[in-house]
Design a protein around this motif. Structure first.
Motif, mmCIF file in Angstrom:
data_model
loop_
_atom_site.group_PDB
_atom_site.id
_atom_site.type_symbol
_atom_site.label_atom_id
_atom_site.label_comp_id
_atom_site.label_asym_id
_atom_site.label_seq_id
_atom_site.Cartn_x
_atom_site.Cartn_y
_atom_site.Cartn_z
ATOM 1 N N ILE A 40 31.244 39.204 46.628
ATOM 2 C CA ILE A 40 31.497 39.102 48.068
ATOM 3 C C ILE A 40 32.741 39.928 48.397
ATOM 4 O O ILE A 40 33.803 39.734 47.792
ATOM 5 C CB ILE A 40 31.723 37.645 48.524
ATOM 6 N N ASP A 41 32.592 40.832 49.344
ATOM 7 C CA ASP A 41 33.722 41.578 49.885
ATOM 8 C C ASP A 41 33.976 41.076 51.302
ATOM 9 O O ASP A 41 33.036 40.966 52.109
ATOM 10 C CB ASP A 41 33.433 43.079 49.915
ATOM 11 N N ILE A 42 35.240 40.796 51.621
ATOM 12 C CA ILE A 42 35.593 40.298 52.947
ATOM 13 C C ILE A 42 36.466 41.340 53.643
ATOM 14 O O ILE A 42 37.331 41.963 53.019
ATOM 15 C CB ILE A 42 36.305 38.934 52.842
ATOM 16 N N GLN A 43 36.187 41.538 54.925
ATOM 17 C CA GLN A 43 36.881 42.578 55.686
ATOM 18 C C GLN A 43 38.375 42.291 55.805
ATOM 19 O O GLN A 43 39.202 43.180 55.643
ATOM 20 C CB GLN A 43 36.238 42.686 57.081
ATOM 21 N N LYS A 44 38.733 41.035 56.087
ATOM 22 C CA LYS A 44 40.130 40.648 56.234
ATOM 23 C C LYS A 44 40.375 39.411 55.404
ATOM 24 O O LYS A 44 39.671 38.407 55.562
ATOM 25 C CB LYS A 44 40.469 40.380 57.703
ATOM 26 N N GLU A 45 41.371 39.489 54.545
ATOM 27 C CA GLU A 45 41.688 38.339 53.702
ATOM 28 C C GLU A 45 42.196 37.169 54.533
ATOM 29 O O GLU A 45 41.888 36.011 54.263
ATOM 30 C CB GLU A 45 42.730 38.729 52.653
ATOM 31 N N ARG B 154 33.697 32.632 48.733
ATOM 32 C CA ARG B 154 35.066 32.959 49.130
ATOM 33 C C ARG B 154 35.526 31.916 50.141
ATOM 34 O O ARG B 154 34.755 31.508 51.016
ATOM 35 C CB ARG B 154 35.122 34.350 49.769
ATOM 36 N N TYR B 155 36.774 31.514 50.012
ATOM 37 C CA TYR B 155 37.335 30.547 50.946
ATOM 38 C C TYR B 155 38.004 31.284 52.105
ATOM 39 O O TYR B 155 38.784 32.222 51.886
ATOM 40 C CB TYR B 155 38.343 29.636 50.244
ATOM 41 N N LEU B 156 37.671 30.839 53.322
ATOM 42 C CA LEU B 156 38.247 31.457 54.510
ATOM 43 C C LEU B 156 39.702 31.014 54.683
ATOM 44 O O LEU B 156 40.043 29.855 54.427
ATOM 45 C CB LEU B 156 37.453 31.073 55.757
ATOM 46 N N GLU B 157 40.524 31.951 55.117
ATOM 47 C CA GLU B 157 41.906 31.642 55.459
ATOM 48 C C GLU B 157 42.124 32.068 56.900
ATOM 49 O O GLU B 157 42.089 33.270 57.214
ATOM 50 C CB GLU B 157 42.877 32.351 54.526
ATOM 51 N N VAL B 158 42.316 31.079 57.769
ATOM 52 C CA VAL B 158 42.403 31.321 59.211
ATOM 53 C C VAL B 158 43.761 30.855 59.719
ATOM 54 O O VAL B 158 44.172 29.714 59.472
ATOM 55 C CB VAL B 158 41.283 30.579 59.971
ATOM 56 N N MET B 159 44.436 31.728 60.448
ATOM 57 C CA MET B 159 45.698 31.377 61.085
ATOM 58 C C MET B 159 45.427 30.964 62.534
ATOM 59 O O MET B 159 44.570 31.549 63.211
ATOM 60 C CB MET B 159 46.669 32.554 61.045
#
Length: 418
Positions: free
Chosen positions: A143-148, A228-233
Motif C-alpha cells: 500500500i502506498d499512501i499519498q500523504k502520511e 496502513r493506519y490513518l493519521e489525521v490532524m
C-alpha cells in the motif's frame, strides 16, 4: 513353416503387396469402431499452486492387463508401467496396478503447465489427456499512501499493488470493518499479471488511527492482506464544565468555578478565557483551564468563552451565566456548553423559557376574552310585545284586561328583532 514364412517368386511378392492395403484398411476401421468390452480410460484435470505437488491419475475400467503409460506435453514418456524413462526426478510413482497409474510431480512451476496424456495399449489403443493448471499467488502486496499525515476534511489517495500473479487478482478495500470501492487497473507481463487498485478517501477526525486494509481475492492464496493506519490532524474539540455549584443555581454572593477541556491533534497549545461582547470582570480569576468567580453578582451575567487552538485551527465553547437572587428556588438553569466554530451554541435557561410560556398563555387568555365580548355584542336578541299593554296598567285587573285585549287583537301582535 520356412516356406510359408519366406514365399518366393513373383506370385508370392505380389500377394504380400496386395494384402498390405487391406490390412491397413482393417486397422483403420478397428480404430474408428469402438470396442464392445467397455474398456476405457478415466482421468481428471489438476489445478495446483506453484511450488506445490500435482498428482496425475490414469485409471482403467474393466482392465484386461493392458499396458498403461503417461506422457508429458512434449509427448515424452514419463512412466511406462512402473518404469520411468524420463530423467526428471520430480516425477515419482505413487501407485501402479493393472487398473491405475498414479504419478506425483513435486515443486510444480509454470513450465509444467499443459496437457499430459494417458495411453492404454489395447486394440485399438486408447488415449485421454489431463490438463495441469498452475496458479501463482501475488509476489508482493504493497500500500502506498499519498500523504502520511492528513488534515481533517482532506482527500487522500491510496494505491495497493499485487504483483506477478496468475490469474489476475481481485483487490478489495476496507476502512475498519466497512468495505469501500476502489478503481483497479491490470497489466500483463508474459503469463503474469500485476493489479493496482486506487482508493480516494476523504478523512475526518474519526478516521485517526483507523486501519485501511487492502485484501486480495485469489484462488492460490487465502487471507492475504496488508494495511496502513490513518493519521489525521484536526482542530481542538472544546467543552466547558461547571465544577461548582455542581447542580444548584448560580446565586448572587456564591462562587462559580468552570473548567475548560480541549482535545485535538496535535494537542492544543494555546487556551484562553474571554467574555463575549464585554470585558472580563476584574474579580474573575483565570488559572490555566479554570475560571473562578468567588462572589457572583448581577453584573457577571453574560457569556463566557473558552478558546483553544493548535496547528490546524481554533475552536471554542461558550457558557451562559445567569446570576439569581439569593432567595431564588427556581429549577436550576441548564448550562450546556459545546464546541463552536463562528457562533456559540448557547445553553437554555429554563426560567427564561418559563417566562416566554407565561407570556404566550396570557396573550391567549386576552384573545379569548376579546373574542367573547365581540360575539356577545353582536348576538341577536328576540322580543315579543304581545303583553305590552299590561306594562302600563294601574293594577292587576287592568293589566289582565289589557293583556287579553292585546291577545284578541291580532293586529296588535308584532314581533321585533333588535
Amino acid at each position: 513353416m520356412a516356406g510359408r514364412a519366406q514365399p518366393s517368386g513373383p506370385a508370392g511378392s505380389g500377394g504380400a503387396r496386395g494384402l498390405l492395403p487391406l490390412l491397413l484398411l482393417l486397422l483403420s476401421a478397428a480404430a474408428i469402431i469402438p470396442r464392445g468390452d467397455g474398456q476405457n480410460l478415466v482421468t481428471e484435470d489438476v489445478t495446483v499452486v506453484e511450488g506445490d505437488v500435482a498428482t496425475i491419475s490414469c485409471r482403467v475400467k474393466n482392465s484386461d492387463d493392458s499396458v498403461i503409460q503417461l506422457l508429458n506435453p512434449n509427448r515424452q514418456t514419463i512412466y511406462f508401467r512402473d518404469f520411468r524413462p524420463l530423467k526428471d526426478s520430480r516425477f515419482q510413482l505413487v501407485n501402479f496396478s493393472n487398473s491405475e497409474l498414479r504419478v506425483s510431480l513435486t515443486n510444480v512451476s509454470i513450465s509444467d503447465e499443459g496437457r499430459y496424456f494417458c495411453q492404454l495399449y489395447t486394440d485399438p489403443p486408447q488415449e485421454i489427456y489431463t490438463t495441469i493448471t498452475v496458479l501463482v499467488p501475488p509476489r508482493n502486496l504493497v500500500i502506498d499512501i499519498q500523504k502520511e499525515i492528513a488534515v481533517e476534511g482532506e482527500e487522500i489517495e491510496l494505491n495497493c499493488t499485487a504483483m506477478a500473479s496468475r490469474p489476475a487478482t481481485t483487490i478489495r478495500w476496507f476502512k475498519g470493518n466497512k468495505e469501500l470501492t476502489g478503481k483497479s487497473e491490470v497489466e500483463q507481463w508474459s503469463d503474469m499479471y500485476t493489479v493496482t487498485s486506487q482508493l480516494v478517501l476523504k478523512v475526518g477526525r474519526e478516521d485517526d488511527g483507523v486501519p485501511v486494509i487492502c485484501l486480495v481475492d485469489h484462488p492460490a492464496v487465502k487471507d492475504l492482506q496488508t494495511q496502513r493506519y490513518l493519521e489525521v490532524m484536526y482542530k481542538p474539540q472544546v467543552r466547558v464544565s461547571q465544577n461548582y455549584p455542581v447542580q444548584g443555581l448560580t446565586r448572587e454572593g456564591e462562587p462559580l468555578e468552570l473548567t475548560c477541556a480541549a482535545f485535538g491533534k496535535p494537542q492544543p497549545t494555546d487556551m484562553r478565557w474571554l467574555r463575549v461582547d464585554d470585558e472580563m470582570p476584574q474579580h474573575v480569576v483565570v488559572s490555566g483551564s479554570n475560571l473562578l468567580i468567588s462572589n457572583l453578582n448581577k453584573t457577571d451575567n453574560g457569556t463566557y468563552r473558552c478558546e483553544a487552538s493548535n496547528a490546524v485551527g481554533k475552536s471554542h465553547a461558550d457558557y451562559m451565566l445567569f446570576v439569581y437572587d439569593t432567595t431564588a428556588t427556581t429549577e436550576p438553569a441548564v448550562h450546556d456548553s459545546r464546541a463552536g466554530e463562528e457562533g456559540a451554541i448557547r445553553s437554555v435557561d429554563h426560567a427564561v423559557v418559563g417566562g416566554v410560556v407565561a407570556v404566550v398563555v396570557f396573550a391567549m387568555l386576552c384573545l379569548l376574552i376579546i373574542l367573547g365580548r365581540y360575539f356577545a355584542r353582536h348576538k341577536g336578541t328576540y322580543f315579543t310585545h304581545e303583553a305590552k299593554g299590561a306594562d302600563d296598567a294601574a293594577d292587576a285587573d287592568t293589566a289582565i284586561i289589557n293583556a287579553e285585549g292585546g291577545q284578541n287583537n291580532s293586529e296588535e301582535k308584532k314581533e321585533y328583532f333588535i
